[in-house]
Motif scaffolding. Structure first.
Motif, mmCIF file in Angstrom:
data_model
loop_
_atom_site.group_PDB
_atom_site.id
_atom_site.type_symbol
_atom_site.label_atom_id
_atom_site.label_comp_id
_atom_site.label_asym_id
_atom_site.label_seq_id
_atom_site.Cartn_x
_atom_site.Cartn_y
_atom_site.Cartn_z
ATOM 1 N N ARG A 21 14.259 4.942 33.537
ATOM 2 C CA ARG A 21 13.505 4.933 32.134
ATOM 3 C C ARG A 21 13.646 3.143 32.492
ATOM 4 N N TYR A 22 15.145 3.101 32.487
ATOM 5 C CA TYR A 22 15.397 2.260 31.082
ATOM 6 C C TYR A 22 14.748 0.720 32.495
ATOM 7 N N PRO A 23 15.943 -0.988 32.214
ATOM 8 C CA PRO A 23 15.269 -1.822 32.725
ATOM 9 C C PRO A 23 17.259 -1.679 33.362
ATOM 10 N N ALA A 24 16.652 -2.422 34.724
ATOM 11 C CA ALA A 24 18.021 -2.411 35.771
ATOM 12 C C ALA A 24 19.215 -3.033 34.852
ATOM 13 N N PHE A 25 19.368 -4.044 33.697
ATOM 14 C CA PHE A 25 20.048 -4.777 33.451
ATOM 15 C C PHE A 25 21.065 -3.069 32.666
ATOM 16 N N GLN A 53 6.685 3.624 28.271
ATOM 17 C CA GLN A 53 7.801 3.926 29.176
ATOM 18 C C GLN A 53 9.596 3.492 28.239
ATOM 19 N N ARG A 54 9.507 2.167 28.063
ATOM 20 C CA ARG A 54 10.425 1.546 27.341
ATOM 21 C C ARG A 54 10.397 2.345 25.913
ATOM 22 N N VAL A 55 9.643 2.310 25.105
ATOM 23 C CA VAL A 55 9.653 3.254 23.916
ATOM 24 C C VAL A 55 9.857 5.293 24.175
ATOM 25 N N SER A 56 9.760 4.858 25.180
ATOM 26 C CA SER A 56 9.621 6.654 25.376
ATOM 27 C C SER A 56 11.330 6.780 25.816
ATOM 28 N N ALA A 57 11.945 5.881 26.701
ATOM 29 C CA ALA A 57 13.709 5.908 26.462
ATOM 30 C C ALA A 57 14.105 5.807 25.912
#
Length: 286
Positions: free
Chosen positions: A98-102, A152-156
């Motif tokens: 769910r998170y960006p790769a970095f 997706q980012r908010v949920s994560a």
């Protein structure tokens, strides 16, 4: 562990693309597995949705790999579909996707941390953000994120806040710039809700929040935001993020430098009691 060893993004664009594609592939594989198990159980999407508390459209988005499922959904679906742990076995990897790769390595460390110490210089730290504030932060990102990615980012980000319900409780501390709290991201209502949430978290026994006033004549944190992490094994690490570049340091000398900086920042900031009174004053101005 330096940024190459930890797989942290920021140095190699091709590596970032590869990690993003890998994450999408994982979510797609989970979706296909979910559909296979649902079909084997003879259930329509609507029936599965009814039994786990989600809409048929949401089930479809999970099966088609368009959305990342919540851990709670995975647990429920595994039980309802009599999957025998097949879905639950993928839960950890799905959660990190769910998170960006970095941020994925940091997300894993955060899940296992016994202490976190955060300096927030640009925005309210993610673990303290309300849903509305987080959505505003991601929605105003440039280049623009599509709506599905924003959600997706908010949920994560909200899922990370399960740290506050963990047992035993981790030790959490924050130093936040006054300017961050005065910036009304998302509008007046979102701003007020965010200030109220900071007050609520500040009342937790394992949380210390301090405000760095803009009137201070001394400031040792002008290099930008960072997070200090200690895991169950006693290893201490420092996570530094600027724009879409991040580094995770574990060499003792490098981590000690950041720890020293944070200690001085805390001494230069308002005390926790003064900080909560300051936030209450900002609310009174709204």
């Amino acid at each position: 562990m330096d940024d190459r060893e930890s797989g942290v993004d920021g140095e190699v664009p091709g590596q970032r693309r590869s990690e993003e594609e890998s994450a999408k592939g994982l979510i797609g594989a989970f979706g296909r597995q979910l559909k296979l198990l649902r079909t084997r159980a003879g259930m329509e999407r609507a029936e599965l949705g009814r039994r786990v508390g989600y809409s048929a459209d949401t089930i479809a988005s999970y099966e088609q790999g368009r959305r990342v499922p919540q851990p709670r959904f995975i647990d429920q679906a595994d039980e309802v579909l009599n999957a025998g742990g097949l879905l639950v076995a993928m839960k950890g990897e799905v959660a990190r996707a769910r998170y960006p790769a970095f941020f994925r390595d940091m997300a894993r460390l955060e899940e296992e941390a016994v202490s976190l110490h955060v300096y927030g210089a640009l925005a309210v730290p993610g673990l303290l953000q309300t849903e509305e504030y987080a959505r505003a932060v991601f929605a105003m990102r440039r280049p623009l994120l599509d709506e599905a990615t924003v959600e997706q980012r908010v949920s994560a980000r909200l899922a990370r806040q399960e740290i506050f319900a963990r047992s035993p409780l981790p030790t959490l501390s924050y130093v936040i710039e006054e300017a961050v709290l005065r910036r009304p991201l998302g509008g007046a209502s979102t701003h007020r809700g965010q200030l109220e949430q900071i007050l609520l978290h500040g009342q937790r026994r394992n949380v210390e929040i301090q405000i760095m006033p803009t009137t201070g004549v001394e400031h040792c944190g002008l290099g930008g935001p960072f997070t200090l992490v200690e895991n169950r094994d006693g290893q201490r690490m420092a996570y530094v993020e600027v724009q879409r570049t991040s580094r995770l340091y574990s060499e003792r000398e490098e981590v000690r430098d950041v720890e020293e900086q944070y200690g001085i920042l805390r001494a230069q900031a308002l005390t926790p009691r003064e900080s909560m009174a300051f936030v209450e004053g900002l609310l009174g101005e709204r």
